[in-house]
Design a protein around this motif. Sequence first.
Motif, mmCIF file in Angstrom:
data_model
loop_
_atom_site.group_PDB
_atom_site.id
_atom_site.type_symbol
_atom_site.label_atom_id
_atom_site.label_comp_id
_atom_site.label_asym_id
_atom_site.label_seq_id
_atom_site.Cartn_x
_atom_site.Cartn_y
_atom_site.Cartn_z
ATOM 1 N N ALA A 123 0.797 -1.221 0.000
ATOM 2 C CA ALA A 123 0.000 0.000 0.000
ATOM 3 C C ALA A 123 0.833 1.276 0.000
ATOM 4 C CB ALA A 123 -0.940 0.002 1.211
ATOM 5 N N ILE A 124 2.138 1.167 0.277
ATOM 6 C CA ILE A 124 2.955 2.376 0.340
ATOM 7 C C ILE A 124 3.566 2.680 -1.029
ATOM 8 C CG2 ILE A 124 3.448 2.024 2.767
ATOM 9 C CD1 ILE A 124 6.142 0.946 2.071
ATOM 10 N N ARG A 125 4.055 3.888 -1.196
ATOM 11 C CA ARG A 125 4.590 4.325 -2.480
ATOM 12 C C ARG A 125 5.883 3.587 -2.823
ATOM 13 N NH1 ARG A 125 4.915 10.684 -1.751
ATOM 14 N NH2 ARG A 125 5.867 9.938 0.202
ATOM 15 N N PRO A 126 6.186 3.441 -4.117
ATOM 16 C CA PRO A 126 7.369 2.668 -4.532
ATOM 17 C C PRO A 126 8.674 3.166 -3.918
ATOM 18 C CG PRO A 126 5.937 3.050 -6.405
ATOM 19 C CD PRO A 126 5.370 3.855 -5.259
ATOM 20 N N LYS A 127 8.878 4.482 -3.862
ATOM 21 C CA LYS A 127 10.130 5.007 -3.314
ATOM 22 C C LYS A 127 10.275 4.656 -1.843
ATOM 23 C CE LYS A 127 12.885 9.239 -2.947
ATOM 24 N NZ LYS A 127 12.945 10.697 -3.243
ATOM 25 N N MET A 128 9.215 4.863 -1.073
ATOM 26 C CA MET A 128 9.261 4.518 0.341
ATOM 27 C C MET A 128 9.362 3.007 0.526
ATOM 28 S SD MET A 128 9.392 5.450 3.443
ATOM 29 C CE MET A 128 9.115 7.212 3.188
ATOM 30 N N ARG A 129 8.708 2.253 -0.362
ATOM 31 C CA ARG A 129 8.774 0.795 -0.272
ATOM 32 C C ARG A 129 10.207 0.312 -0.468
ATOM 33 N NH1 ARG A 129 4.809 -0.298 -3.488
ATOM 34 N NH2 ARG A 129 5.991 -0.639 -5.409
ATOM 35 N N ARG A 130 10.938 0.944 -1.373
ATOM 36 C CA ARG A 130 12.332 0.551 -1.596
ATOM 37 C C ARG A 130 13.192 0.867 -0.384
ATOM 38 N NH1 ARG A 130 17.017 2.604 -4.194
ATOM 39 N NH2 ARG A 130 16.063 4.667 -4.380
ATOM 40 N N ILE A 131 12.977 2.029 0.240
ATOM 41 C CA ILE A 131 13.742 2.399 1.430
ATOM 42 C C ILE A 131 13.467 1.426 2.574
ATOM 43 C CG2 ILE A 131 14.048 4.172 3.200
ATOM 44 C CD1 ILE A 131 13.469 6.257 1.061
ATOM 45 N N VAL A 132 12.187 1.116 2.778
ATOM 46 C CA VAL A 132 11.817 0.176 3.841
ATOM 47 C C VAL A 132 12.420 -1.197 3.575
ATOM 48 C CG1 VAL A 132 9.891 -1.031 4.926
ATOM 49 C CG2 VAL A 132 9.718 1.415 4.453
ATOM 50 N N GLY A 133 12.356 -1.659 2.326
ATOM 51 C CA GLY A 133 12.908 -2.961 1.989
ATOM 52 C C GLY A 133 14.405 -3.039 2.224
ATOM 53 N N CYS A 134 15.130 -1.975 1.863
ATOM 54 C CA CYS A 134 16.580 -1.964 2.076
ATOM 55 C C CYS A 134 16.935 -1.966 3.558
ATOM 56 C CB CYS A 134 17.195 -0.753 1.386
ATOM 57 S SG CYS A 134 17.163 -0.804 -0.425
ATOM 58 N N LEU A 135 16.222 -1.174 4.346
ATOM 59 C CA LEU A 135 16.493 -1.130 5.790
ATOM 60 C C LEU A 135 16.184 -2.471 6.453
ATOM 61 C CD1 LEU A 135 15.153 2.437 6.699
ATOM 62 C CD2 LEU A 135 17.532 1.710 6.406
ATOM 63 N N LEU A 136 15.076 -3.092 6.046
ATOM 64 C CA LEU A 136 14.740 -4.405 6.593
ATOM 65 C C LEU A 136 15.781 -5.445 6.196
ATOM 66 C CD1 LEU A 136 10.857 -4.611 6.103
ATOM 67 C CD2 LEU A 136 12.109 -4.378 8.261
ATOM 68 N N ALA A 137 16.308 -5.343 4.969
ATOM 69 C CA ALA A 137 17.343 -6.279 4.529
ATOM 70 C C ALA A 137 18.611 -6.135 5.363
ATOM 71 C CB ALA A 137 17.645 -6.054 3.039
ATOM 72 N N VAL A 138 18.974 -4.904 5.701
ATOM 73 C CA VAL A 138 20.150 -4.684 6.545
ATOM 74 C C VAL A 138 19.930 -5.283 7.941
ATOM 75 C CG1 VAL A 138 21.561 -2.927 7.679
ATOM 76 C CG2 VAL A 138 20.888 -2.629 5.295
ATOM 77 N N MET A 139 18.761 -5.041 8.519
ATOM 78 C CA MET A 139 18.452 -5.594 9.845
ATOM 79 C C MET A 139 18.438 -7.112 9.817
ATOM 80 S SD MET A 139 15.449 -2.933 11.026
ATOM 81 C CE MET A 139 15.113 -3.919 12.484
ATOM 82 N N ALA A 140 17.812 -7.690 8.780
ATOM 83 C CA ALA A 140 17.778 -9.145 8.668
ATOM 84 C C ALA A 140 19.183 -9.707 8.528
ATOM 85 C CB ALA A 140 16.914 -9.553 7.474
ATOM 86 N N GLY A 141 20.046 -9.017 7.780
ATOM 87 C CA GLY A 141 21.416 -9.478 7.623
ATOM 88 C C GLY A 141 22.187 -9.492 8.927
ATOM 89 N N PHE A 142 21.998 -8.479 9.741
ATOM 90 C CA PHE A 142 22.665 -8.460 11.040
ATOM 91 C C PHE A 142 22.195 -9.621 11.922
ATOM 92 C CE2 PHE A 142 23.438 -3.677 10.541
ATOM 93 C CZ PHE A 142 24.748 -3.887 10.168
ATOM 94 N N LEU A 143 20.907 -9.921 11.859
ATOM 95 C CA LEU A 143 20.389 -11.049 12.639
ATOM 96 C C LEU A 143 20.916 -12.372 12.094
ATOM 97 C CD1 LEU A 143 16.705 -9.882 13.208
ATOM 98 C CD2 LEU A 143 18.522 -10.029 14.915
ATOM 99 N N TYR A 144 20.947 -12.515 10.763
ATOM 100 C CA TYR A 144 21.498 -13.731 10.175
ATOM 101 C C TYR A 144 22.966 -13.904 10.561
ATOM 102 C CZ TYR A 144 17.422 -14.291 7.121
ATOM 103 O OH TYR A 144 16.161 -14.485 6.630
ATOM 104 N N GLY A 145 23.718 -12.814 10.526
ATOM 105 C CA GLY A 145 25.126 -12.888 10.876
ATOM 106 C C GLY A 145 25.377 -13.221 12.332
ATOM 107 N N SER A 146 24.383 -12.998 13.182
ATOM 108 C CA SER A 146 24.502 -13.300 14.615
ATOM 109 C C SER A 146 23.984 -14.682 14.976
ATOM 110 C CB SER A 146 23.738 -12.251 15.435
ATOM 111 O OG SER A 146 24.148 -10.943 15.118
ATOM 112 N N SER A 147 23.310 -15.347 14.037
ATOM 113 C CA SER A 147 22.608 -16.582 14.379
ATOM 114 C C SER A 147 23.546 -17.752 14.664
ATOM 115 C CB SER A 147 21.646 -16.965 13.239
ATOM 116 O OG SER A 147 22.351 -17.191 12.034
ATOM 117 N N PHE A 148 24.781 -17.700 14.189
ATOM 118 C CA PHE A 148 25.714 -18.799 14.423
ATOM 119 C C PHE A 148 26.675 -18.520 15.579
ATOM 120 C CE2 PHE A 148 24.488 -19.034 9.940
ATOM 121 C CZ PHE A 148 24.022 -20.344 9.877
ATOM 122 N N LEU A 149 26.527 -17.384 16.227
ATOM 123 C CA LEU A 149 27.417 -17.055 17.346
ATOM 124 C C LEU A 149 27.277 -18.018 18.532
ATOM 125 C CD1 LEU A 149 27.228 -13.139 17.352
ATOM 126 C CD2 LEU A 149 29.084 -14.601 16.536
#
Length: 389
Positions: free
Chosen positions: A223-249
């Motif tokens: 429902a959100i605009r494409p530009k904001m959707r891209r920003i949200v998607g990139c930020l979520l990808a960064v957060m998910a990556g940090f969690l993935y990188g911590s999962s084997f600690l």
Amino acid sequence: MPLVKCSPLLLFVASLLMVRCLCADGCNEAGICSQETVVSSNSTNFTNFAYGLTANIAAVVLYGSTFVPVKRIETGDGMFYHFVSCASIWVVSLFGDLVLRTPKFHPLAMLGGMIWATGSMAAVTIVKAIGLGLGILIWGSSSLLMGWASSRFGWFGIDAQDVSRPILNYCGAGLCLLSGLVFFFVRSDVKLHPESETNPILIDRISISGSFVHHSSAYWIDAIRPKMRRIVGCLLAVMAGFLYGSSFLPILYIKNHSACRDSIFYGASVYDLDYVHAQTSGIFLASSVYFTIYCAVMKNKPRVYPRAILPGFLSGFMWTMGTYCWFLATNYLSAVVTYPIVTAGYGLVAALWGSLVFKEIKGLMNGLIFFFATCVVLTGSMLTAISKL
């Protein structure tokens, strides 16, 4: 991706794991190989390198293709798909645990699975927002940085790893960070509803003039605009990556303290495959809790998409087999070599799926930026790997 196309690779992976498990008779109860197994000839070292490289390639392909089965399937908010895939992960690991003769279960390893399940909840949103290739490349870059920093500097109670070429190591990490920043400038063309599903079951209905009309199944990211959707998607990808990188600690923590007599993990296995089932148990536990909370919030009327069931099981199966291959490669090589190769490699595979098959990256300039960032992250991962050699 049809089952017929991926079955040869999965059959090969299963055979590779079976051969490795049958060859594990030389290991003692703690999972530590005997001195005769460790001391090997040059030919044996070459064989081990070949096994490790083969398992690494299989892990890269499986990880990079995990979300392909569900790419063109409508999953709504992704919570049902997440639960199904996590259940599949746990079931596959249960069979793997039986093949490995049920090694000792360490509950701390479940914490890593819980962290991974938390990060993977955003996977569907990320793929919807910025696409398969771009999303996995971004969270792969941030995951690589998190895994590198925690191992290099000894965060969270694990031993800091020294490298023989520190300049190359830092340059590789810097390139991975640079690639993550460059990926933010890539624009992806993603269809919000790649394949419209009939209305999901178990959602609320309103009776109008004797007929039933479903509520809109649109997800908030749609429902959100494409530009904001891209920003949200990139930020979520960064957060998910940090969690993935911590999962084997937690697994690294257990292994690092297995030689400490004062630790409760003294004598714990240093064989990575012995911890897969414990980690996946944490994944299934966390996903069950999250899905239960989701059902309560939805007033026991969750959005359930039947067509996502089989693709969800296939995704979970591929992820678990990829994890077994990765841990198997780590046993032959080392984590500091396999980790950057896997995290960068599966991002490249996902990028190929997204750009060549699903046509998410369009335009000459956009493609050049995407190609440049991909080359940067691959170069960074290779520098990080060879800095230890």
